[in-house]
Each structure stands twice: as structure tokens, then as C-alpha cells.
Design an enzyme around this catalytic site. Structure first.
Site, PDB file in Angstrom:
ATOM      1  N   ASP A 138     -20.846  22.836  33.094  1.00 23.61           N
ATOM      2  CA  ASP A 138     -21.510  23.253  31.850  1.00 23.61           C
ATOM      3  C   ASP A 138     -22.683  24.188  32.158  1.00 23.61           C
ATOM      4  O   ASP A 138     -23.192  24.858  31.263  1.00 23.61           O
ATOM      5  CB  ASP A 138     -22.055  22.017  31.107  1.00 23.61           C
ATOM      6  CG  ASP A 138     -21.196  21.655  29.905  1.00 23.61           C
ATOM      7  OD1 ASP A 138     -20.433  22.526  29.442  1.00 23.61           O
ATOM      8  OD2 ASP A 138     -21.310  20.512  29.416  1.00 23.61           O
ATOM      9  N   GLN A 163     -20.325  15.267  27.180  1.00 20.04           N
ATOM     10  CA  GLN A 163     -20.410  15.870  25.851  1.00 20.04           C
ATOM     11  C   GLN A 163     -21.719  15.488  25.168  1.00 20.04           C
ATOM     12  O   GLN A 163     -22.093  14.322  25.117  1.00 20.04           O
ATOM     13  CB  GLN A 163     -19.201  15.408  24.999  1.00 20.04           C
ATOM     14  CG  GLN A 163     -19.112  16.060  23.646  1.00 20.04           C
ATOM     15  CD  GLN A 163     -18.820  17.559  23.705  1.00 20.04           C
ATOM     16  OE1 GLN A 163     -18.029  18.026  24.520  1.00 20.04           O
ATOM     17  NE2 GLN A 163     -19.487  18.314  22.855  1.00 20.04           N
ATOM     18  N   LYS A 181     -10.899  20.235  25.114  1.00 16.77           N
ATOM     19  CA  LYS A 181     -11.221  20.604  26.494  1.00 16.77           C
ATOM     20  C   LYS A 181     -10.214  19.974  27.461  1.00 16.77           C
ATOM     21  O   LYS A 181      -9.734  20.625  28.397  1.00 16.77           O
ATOM     22  CB  LYS A 181     -12.648  20.171  26.838  1.00 16.77           C
ATOM     23  CG  LYS A 181     -13.689  21.042  26.125  1.00 16.77           C
ATOM     24  CD  LYS A 181     -15.090  20.446  26.162  1.00 16.77           C
ATOM     25  CE  LYS A 181     -16.054  21.289  25.325  1.00 16.77           C
ATOM     26  NZ  LYS A 181     -17.382  20.696  25.177  1.00 16.77           N
TER      27      LYS A 181
END
Ligand SMILES: NC(=O)c1ccc[n+]([C@@H]2O[C@H](COP(=O)([O-])OP(=O)(O)OC[C@H]3O[C@@H](n4cnc5c(N)ncnc54)[C@H](OP(=O)(O)O)[C@@H]3O)[C@@H](O)[C@H]2O)c1
Length: 294
Positions: A120, A97, A53
């Protein structure tokens, strides 16, 4: 005729090029989109995902802060880090994460992220906006990427039966909510299946579009698929493979060989949904910067 393969890498490349162009436009106004990637602990898969990412963000010309925090960090200290990122003007998107270590409650952490930086799309404010069809929130990257894959592959969705296997907050539920919306990339009749679904094949055989996110290797076989269906395999299961160099390989939730004989279009694993998830994260981040306008 075997199913046409949907090339997620090619579509993701196109999206990432569009993102880079939007980032360059912002840069011309003195705004550099910034993404913070927070990793707690050293789970090997999470290290791979967060590194990818960060790399994708840099390739798109964004500023990226990779925060690696020890697995023993307290919840309070992690929340303080999130607060600092919330008020950091260089950061437009924050990603923590998952999974987090057991002593940290993921929902508390997700709720702490400023919804305007929640790239997200997991914050309840963004989940709610998605459900009611408001367009100024963030949509979770994997289902958003699947919708783009369908569009870019020329799959017409209105009026189709879409069956989703899986009801997680990350994939299954938002996927179902997206395909249900009243717009040209959705307007499906949606069925959601889970572990308590009676007679799974009777549902999957009704699907014109079958999206499988169960995390169970080869749970869907050709006999469960309607001829001509479009099948999207979200599963990324690491299975043993003595023939592979590392001794393991990625296996989808779909039995590729038998489903390919029945479906009209199919995503491979790897190279299908996976690359889209990162591309959509980049798209959400550049959008966050555009909306922030600073
Ligand atoms: N490629 C990507 O970018 C990407 C991104 C995210 C996830 N993934 C992969 O996608 C898969 C799903 O991820 P997730 O986070 O949604 O997983 P998850 O949280 O474990 O959810 C799995 C869902 O599948 C359902 N399920 C499990 N076994 C089933 C069965 N035998 N029949 C019907 N339903 C069944 C579960 O039902 P219950 O709710 O009843 O337990 C649950 O709702 C995983 O392999 C994950 O690695 C890939």
C-alpha cells in the site's frame, strides 16, 4: 468540444495484463507472488474493496490470502497476525484495509508491516523513500495509478501547474510529492489545497492538471477550471439517487457535466481512477515478489 474521457478501465486492464505476465515469469522460477488482504470487521464498502482486490490477485495468477477478522479483535492480536504475515514466505505483499475499528490505532498497524511487504506504500519508510525520490520503495496505489493514467493518456507534465485538492496521507500528499519529482512523468509546479485554503477557485483556475481528492461531491464546477485543463476526479462519494436500483450511486468530487465543457481530458466516476488503484496494488505486489526473489 467536450473533454475526452480518460478510460481508467482500459489502462488498468493493460497494467493487469503486464502484471500477469510478470507473475508468470516468476512462476517459471518457482515463485508465486502472494498477497494477504486483511479485513477487520464487516464494513460493507471494505468488504467490496477487499473482495475485488483478492479477485484481481487471483486473476493475475497470484496466491491470495483473504483474512477476515472480527471487529472486536484486540490491537495486540491484530499485530500478531501482521507479524505472522511478515514472516510467511508465501506472502510478498500485505494490505490491511482501512478504516480500522476505533479501538485500533491505524498508524501502529501500518508501522508493524514489513516495509518490504508494504504494497500500500503507507509505511513511513516507503513514504520517506517516495519523498526523496528513491525508487526501491512502494508508492501508494491511488496516486501511482493517477500518474500512470496521465502518462498513458499522453499528458505531458513537465513545467505544468498541477493543483491537488486534498492533503490526506493516502491520496493528496503522496500525489503532490509525486508530481514534484524530477522526472519526465512529473516536474510540475505543485499547489496543494485543503479546507483552510483561501479562495479555492483562484487556485484551481491556475491548474493545467487538476487532481481532486476532497471527498466532497461536485466541489469542482466548470467555472473553477481553466479551459483545456486535464481534470482527475478521485472522489467516490455515495449519494442518494431515487432513479438507481439500489437507491444510491457513486458521485465524484467533480461536477461532470459542467467540467466536461471546459476541460480537455477528464476521468469519469466510476471507471476512471478507481480501477487504477487495484491495478497498481497488483503491480506493487508482483514487484515485491521480484525484489524478494523467493
Ligand atoms: N478511486 C479510488 O481508488 C480512491 C482511493 C482513495 C480515495 N478515494 C476517494 O477520494 C476522496 C478523498 O479521499 P481521502 O482518503 O484523501 O479523503 P480524506 O482523508 O477525507 O481527505 C480529504 C481532503 O480533502 C480536503 N478537503 C475537504 N473538503 C475540502 C474543501 N471544501 N476545500 C478544500 N479541501 C477540502 C481535506 O482538507 P483538510 O485536510 O483540511 O481536512 C482533506 O485534506 C474520497 O471521496 C475517497 O472516497 C478514491
Amino acid at each position: 468540444m467536450p473533454a475526452e474521457l480518460i478510460d481508467g478501465r482500459a489502462v488498468a486492464k493493460k497494467i493487469r495484463a503486464e502484471v500477469a505476465a510478470r507473475a508468470a515469469k516468476l512462476a517459471a522460477r518457482g515463485i508465486r507472488p502472494g498477497l494477504a488482504v486483511v479485513l477487520v470487521g464487516e464494513d460493507p464498502a471494505s468488504v467490496v474493496y477487499t473482495t475485488a482486490k483478492g479477485k484481481a490477485a487471483e486473476e493475475a495468477g497470484m496466491y491470495c490470502q483473504n483474512l477476515r477478522l472480527p471487529a472486536e479483535i484486540s490491537q495486540a492480536d491484530l499485530l500478531a497476525r501482521v507479524d505472522a504475515l511478515n514472516s510467511d514466505p508465501r506472502i510478498h505483499g500485505i494490505l490491511v484495509q482501512m478504516p480500522l475499528p476505533k479501538h485500533i490505532d491505524p498508524d501502529t498497524v501500518i508501522r508493524r508491516i514489513d516495509p518490504a511487504k508494504d504494497v500500500d506504500g503507507f509505511h513511513p519508510v516507503n513514504v520517506g523513500k517516495m519523498l526523496i525520490g528513491e525508487r526501491d520503495g512502494f508508492i501508494p496505489c491511488t496516486p501511482a495509478g493517477i500518474q500512470v493514467l496521465l502518462r498513458e493518456s499522453g499528458v505531458s507534465t513537465p513545467g505544468k501547474n498541477c493543483v491537488v485538492i486534498g492533503r490526506s496521507n493516502i491520496v493528496g500528499k503522496p500525489m503532490a510529492a509525486l508530481m514534484l519529482q524530477d522526472n519526465e512523468n512529473a516536474n510540475c509546479t505543485v499547489t496543494v489545497c485543503h479546507r483552510h485554503t483561501a479562495d479555492l477557485p483562484s487556485h484551481t483556475r491556475q491548474a493545467d492538471i487538476l487532481i481532486v481528492a476532497a471527498g466532497r461531491p461536485k466541489i469542482v464546477t466548470g467555472a473553477m477550471v481553466k479551459p483545456g485543463a486535464v481534470v482527475i476526479d478521485v472522489g467516490t462519494n455515495r449519494v442518494n439517487d431515487p432513479k438507481a436500483k439500489s437507491g444510491t450511486r457513486l458521485q465524484g468530487d467533480v461536477d461532470f457535466d459542467s467540467v466536461r465543457e471546459v476541460a480537455s481530458k477528464l476521468t469519469p466516476v466510476p471507471g476512471g481512477v478507481g480501477p487504477m488503484t487495484i491495478a497498481m496494488l497488483m503491480a506493487n505486489t508482483v514487484r515485491a515478489a521480484e525484489m524478494a526473489g523467493r
